[in-house]
Write an enzyme that holds these catalytic residues in place. Structure first.
Site, PDB file in Angstrom:
ATOM      1  N   GLN A 108       4.278  -5.671   0.240  1.00  0.00           N
ATOM      2  CA  GLN A 108       4.504  -4.260   0.814  1.00  0.00           C
ATOM      3  C   GLN A 108       4.592  -4.622   2.635  1.00  0.00           C
ATOM      4  OE1 GLN A 108       2.177  -2.016  -2.301  1.00  0.00           O
ATOM      5  NE2 GLN A 108       4.023  -0.737  -1.755  1.00  0.00           N
TER       6      GLN A 108
ATOM      7  N   ARG B 186      -8.843  -3.205   1.621  1.00  0.00           N
ATOM      8  CA  ARG B 186      -8.414  -4.014   0.292  1.00  0.00           C
ATOM      9  C   ARG B 186      -6.996  -4.441   0.633  1.00  0.00           C
ATOM     10  NH1 ARG B 186      -5.354  -1.062  -4.548  1.00  0.00           N
ATOM     11  NH2 ARG B 186      -5.344  -2.760  -5.898  1.00  0.00           N
TER      12      ARG B 186
ATOM     13  N   HIS C  91      -0.983  -8.392  -7.040  1.00  0.00           N
ATOM     14  CA  HIS C  91      -0.225  -7.112  -6.839  1.00  0.00           C
ATOM     15  C   HIS C  91       1.338  -7.159  -7.102  1.00  0.00           C
ATOM     16  CE1 HIS C  91      -0.957  -2.765  -4.844  1.00  0.00           C
ATOM     17  NE2 HIS C  91       0.237  -2.858  -5.302  1.00  0.00           N
TER      18      HIS C  91
ATOM     19  N   ASN D 110      -3.534  -5.310  -9.986  1.00  0.00           N
ATOM     20  CA  ASN D 110      -3.461  -4.175  -9.916  1.00  0.00           C
ATOM     21  C   ASN D 110      -2.428  -3.554 -10.529  1.00  0.00           C
ATOM     22  OD1 ASN D 110      -3.511  -1.817  -7.604  1.00  0.00           O
ATOM     23  ND2 ASN D 110      -1.200  -2.121  -7.904  1.00  0.00           N
ATOM     24  N   GLU D 111      -2.877  -2.250 -11.035  1.00  0.00           N
ATOM     25  CA  GLU D 111      -2.017  -1.531 -12.045  1.00  0.00           C
ATOM     26  C   GLU D 111      -1.057  -2.375 -13.057  1.00  0.00           C
ATOM     27  OE1 GLU D 111       0.579   0.983  -9.377  1.00  0.00           O
ATOM     28  OE2 GLU D 111      -1.326   2.015  -8.379  1.00  0.00           O
TER      29      GLU D 111
ATOM     30  N   ASN E 238      -6.845   4.098  -9.385  1.00  0.00           N
ATOM     31  CA  ASN E 238      -5.818   4.573  -8.518  1.00  0.00           C
ATOM     32  C   ASN E 238      -5.303   5.871  -9.376  1.00  0.00           C
ATOM     33  OD1 ASN E 238      -5.929   1.980  -7.242  1.00  0.00           O
ATOM     34  ND2 ASN E 238      -3.840   1.453  -7.863  1.00  0.00           N
TER      35      ASN E 238
ATOM     36  N   GLU F 209      -7.137   3.415  -4.591  1.00  0.00           N
ATOM     37  CA  GLU F 209      -5.968   3.831  -3.951  1.00  0.00           C
ATOM     38  C   GLU F 209      -5.813   5.379  -4.323  1.00  0.00           C
ATOM     39  OE1 GLU F 209      -1.897   2.445  -5.056  1.00  0.00           O
ATOM     40  OE2 GLU F 209      -2.484   0.202  -5.187  1.00  0.00           O
TER      41      GLU F 209
ATOM     42  N   TRP G  55      -4.681   5.116   0.188  1.00  0.00           N
ATOM     43  CA  TRP G  55      -3.206   4.137   0.269  1.00  0.00           C
ATOM     44  C   TRP G  55      -2.163   4.999   1.251  1.00  0.00           C
ATOM     45  CZ3 TRP G  55      -1.920  -0.401  -1.394  1.00  0.00           C
ATOM     46  CH2 TRP G  55      -0.233  -0.644  -1.144  1.00  0.00           C
TER      47      TRP G  55
ATOM     48  N   GLU H 283       8.075   0.502  -0.414  1.00  0.00           N
ATOM     49  CA  GLU H 283       7.610   1.209  -1.573  1.00  0.00           C
ATOM     50  C   GLU H 283       8.548   0.951  -2.617  1.00  0.00           C
ATOM     51  OE1 GLU H 283       5.091   2.710  -2.450  1.00  0.00           O
ATOM     52  OE2 GLU H 283       5.838   3.577  -4.312  1.00  0.00           O
ATOM     53  N   TRP H 284       8.495  -0.276  -2.933  1.00  0.00           N
ATOM     54  CA  TRP H 284       9.190  -1.209  -4.125  1.00  0.00           C
ATOM     55  C   TRP H 284      10.540  -0.601  -4.299  1.00  0.00           C
ATOM     56  CZ3 TRP H 284       6.197  -5.010  -4.758  1.00  0.00           C
ATOM     57  CH2 TRP H 284       4.818  -4.730  -4.435  1.00  0.00           C
TER      58      TRP H 284
HETATM   59  O1  IFM Z   1       2.594   1.510  -3.278  1.00  0.00           O
HETATM   60  C1  IFM Z   1       2.184   1.763  -4.600  1.00  0.00           C
HETATM   61  C2  IFM Z   1       1.297   0.477  -4.747  1.00  0.00           C
HETATM   62  O2  IFM Z   1       1.826  -0.647  -4.632  1.00  0.00           O
HETATM   63  C3  IFM Z   1       0.766   0.633  -6.159  1.00  0.00           C
HETATM   64  N1  IFM Z   1       0.031   2.098  -6.349  1.00  0.00           N
HETATM   65  C4  IFM Z   1       1.063   3.275  -5.878  1.00  0.00           C
HETATM   66  C5  IFM Z   1       1.412   2.979  -4.804  1.00  0.00           C
HETATM   67  C6  IFM Z   1       2.470   4.305  -4.588  1.00  0.00           C
HETATM   68  O3  IFM Z   1       3.401   4.157  -5.349  1.00  0.00           O
END
Ligand code: IFM
Length: 459
Positions: free
Chosen positions: A21, A78, A122, A166-167, A295, A366, A413, A420-421
């Site tokens: 990111q 982080r 991530h 992460n997630e 998160n 986050e 965050w 943002e993906w």
């Molecule tokens: O930007 C993302 C992050 O990479 C992972 N958690 C949620 C954020 C917001 O969508």
């Protein structure tokens, strides 16, 4: 004079980012391709055709970003490590220049008095591993364990806090079922196999980190607070399926050493047979952790719905017969996410009630909001909605702690606006604005607010 929520001495305040990111420099110093390079370069998949090729150019500007962190007064930062910088092909030779980059970043942080907190994964999987099956296959979990060992050997003495994944929900389900994240697959069993192999990879990474003797090991989950749209039994059953798919699929194996007892009603025939599970996996996955990273952004209101796909053979793993409905009467962020801070307290208290002593201390790894903010004529970014969001969520966090939940830290965050993906650069989560044309950084009002909150704490 602003009234800030207060936190106990020793509570960790931080800020978070992730490699793809912010770093850019995707072809520099021997970095291999990741699934996000492939995905973002596929026309039509990311808004505006945005890619992470340059992003915030953090790879070159990290000293400036560490200065922003120091001036913010955070205790911890982080960041995530890009696997393809360290092992460009996912397996085989290690790239010393990739390790050097993170080593320099860690030294810069330590010199600024900031504790590094590193996430090993991530979402930027080496493309070569995806070509071999990605998280659908066990081999990827094994390679992840090896990569964790390499990184821990080089940085373990200087990085006190480690997060394996992460997630993983996003990796498994957005990546292999919804198809809105790399690698963009829409599958049933493939996504469930991916979820399991992510869990196994987590377990292998925990082993590697423990063998290197690092101080703290945890995992970060994006846990959802699912609310029924109505009190009807059908909507309540839909919440059970949503909880299973979002939360229990991770928390049950990791914290309780078992698979969710609601998996059959959630996935039906997709989960039967489970040939990707092996004896001993639950022990591997449920190794004790020093903390759980959570998160949290928003609640999800769930209503019962029919299968989207009538042909069972074509169903994907997220086709769990529920749909998200809009929460009335509250503000929604630029992501369209409802702002309901009380649900943050409820989620944390519910987690504590469900797992009791089996729940390790929590770090909120986050929390934040995307807002349509802009630079005012006075040169500042007056992001009052984000300030309110952060204030209300920190207050809700404090309420959970008052109710007995053991929370040790909070990471906003995000430090910077970033990629943002699938939404590209259009959604801004930063407390520092990034002008992507000039790479100028402008601290927003939320940065100043967070700095004042940290400064107001009894340390
Ligand atoms: O930007 C993302 C992050 O990479 C992972 N958690 C949620 C954020 C917001 O969508």
């Amino acid at each position: 004079m602003t009234d800030f929520p207060s936190f106990p001495p020793g509570f960790v305040f931080g800020a978070a980012t992730a490699s793809y990111q912010i770093e850019g420099a995707v072809q520099e110093d021997g970095r291999g391709a990741s699934i996000w390079d492939t995905y973002s370069h596929t026309p039509g998949l990311v808004a505006n055709g945005d890619t992470g090729d340059v992003a915030c150019d953090h790879y070159h500007r990290y000293p400036q970003d560490v200065t922003l962190l120091r001036e913010l007064g955070v205790d911890s930062y982080r960041f995530s490590i890009a696997w393809p910088r360290i092992v460009p092909d996912g397996a085989g030779p290690v790239n010393p220049k990739g390790l050097d980059f993170y080593s320099r970043l860690v030294d810069e942080l330590l010199a600024a008095g900031i504790e590094p907190a590193a996430t090993l994964y991530h979402w930027d999987l080496p493309q070569a591993l995806e070509d071999g099956g990605g998280w659908r296959v066990r081999d990827t979990a094994e390679r992840f364990g090896e990569y964790a060992a390499v990184v821990a050997e080089h940085l373990g003495d200087r990085v006190p806090r480690w997060i394996t994944l992460n997630e993983p929900w996003c990796s498994a389900f957005l990546g292999y079922s919804v198809g809105r994240h790399a690698p963009g697959a829409r599958e049933g069993r493939g996504a469930l196999a991916a979820a399991h192999h992510l869990l196994a990879g987590h377990g292998l990474a925990v082993r590697a980190l423990r063998a290197a003797g690092v101080r703290e090991v945890g995992i970060t989950l994006n846990l959802d607070h699912n609310l029924p749209a109505t009190d009807s039994p059908a909507d309540r059953a839909a919440v059970t399926r949503a909880d299973t798919q979002h939360n229990l699929v991770w928390t049950e194996p990791i914290l309780a050493g078992r698979y969710p007892d609601t998996e059959e009603e959630t996935w039906g025939e997709l989960i039967t047979g489970q040939d990707f599970r092996r004896d001993g996996d639950l022990e591997l996955i449920s190794q004790p952790l020093d903390f759980l990273g959570v998160n949290y952004y928003r609640p999800i209101v769930v209503a019962d719905a029919p299968y989207r796909e009538s042909d069972p053979a074509r169903r994907v793993a997220t086709d769990n017969r529920y749909e998200e409905v809009r929460l009335p009467g509250v503000r929604h962020t630029a992501m369209g996410w409802p702002v309901a801070p009380g649900t943050f307290t409820d989620l944390l208290v519910g987690l504590h009630e469900r797992y009791g002593d089996a729940l390790p201390p929590l770090h909120i790894t986050e929390n934040g909001s995307a807002e349509d903010d802009w630079v005012s004529p006075d040169g500042a970014v007056h992001d009052s909605d984000r300030v309110a969001y952060l204030r209300d969520h920190l207050t809700a966090l404090r309420a959970a702690m008052d109710a007995g939940v053991d929370v040790r830290g909070y990471y906003v965050w995000s430090l910077l606006d970033n990629f943002e993906w699938a939404f590209g650069y259009g959604k801004r989560f930063g407390i520092v604005r990034v002008d992507y044309g000039t790479q100028e950084r402008t601290p927003k009002d939320s940065y100043r607010w967070y700095r004042a909150l940290i400064a107001a704490q009894q340390r």
